[in-house]
Design a protein around this motif. Structure first.
Motif: not given
Length: 187
Positions: A67-82, A89-97
């Motif tokens: 219920g709280t609001w936040t910036l689209p962000a989340g845990f980095m996965e192995s093999g990814e750059t930051t 995470e932006v795509w998964e959480e907001s549907g924004v490319r």
């Protein structure tokens, strides 16, 4: 902190905290083969996305603090750059490319062993669809942001600073840390 019951190298069950030779911290080690199980901080990557003077926020649908609001962000996965992690995470959480414009803030929360890396980004495509971790997602004008419902005080500080800088047309790069959630920014 997660602690394995068995050594991932030899399968032994004789694990304990020890100070490895030449190290400065006690580590979980296998007494049978000497394998060291390192426990390192988690990286959270995300973006501030501004469009026409409005800022993208996601409302959490999952614990902690649904219920709280936040910036689209989340845990980095192995093999990814930051950067890849932040855009995923932006795509998964907001549907924004989006595309990264520049780094903006790095802050550490040692108490929970997390490091946040926040980028400035611009939206390329807004689909209106978002993932299961998000209850709602939308752009807010600064005076419409639900400030009292921001997920974490450090996220609020970063967003407040960014909005001030956007209005001034000058952006910094910030580092900070604090276990209370209030960032002590350094330039």
């Amino acid at each position: 902190m997660f602690s394995p019951s068995f050594c991932p190298k030899c399968g032994g069950s004789d694990l304990g905290l020890q100070l490895p030779a030449g190290d400065t911290h006690e580590r979980l080690m296998c007494r049978a083969c000497g394998y060291i199980h390192y426990v390192n901080p988690k990286i959270i990557a995300g973006c501030i996305i501004e469009q026409n003077g409005q800022y993208l926020l996601c409302q959490r649908a999952i614990p902690p603090r649904p219920g709280t609001w936040t910036l689209p962000a989340g845990f980095m996965e192995s093999g990814e750059t930051t950067e890849q992690a932040a855009l995923r995470e932006v795509w998964e959480e907001s549907g924004v490319r989006a595309e990264i414009v520049s780094p903006y803030s790095i802050f550490s929360v040692p108490k929970i062993s997390e490091v946040y890396i926040i980028f400035r980004a611009s939206a390329l495509e807004i689909t209106g669809h978002y993932g299961a971790e998000t209850r709602d997602c939308r752009f807010f004008a600064p005076d419409e942001i639900p400030w009292d419902s921001i997920y974490y005080p450090a996220i609020r500080q970063i967003l407040e600073r960014y909005i001030e800088e956007r209005q001034a047309g000058v952006y910094g790069m910030y580092m900070g840390n604090d276990d209370t959630g209030k960032i002590h920014f350094m330039r």
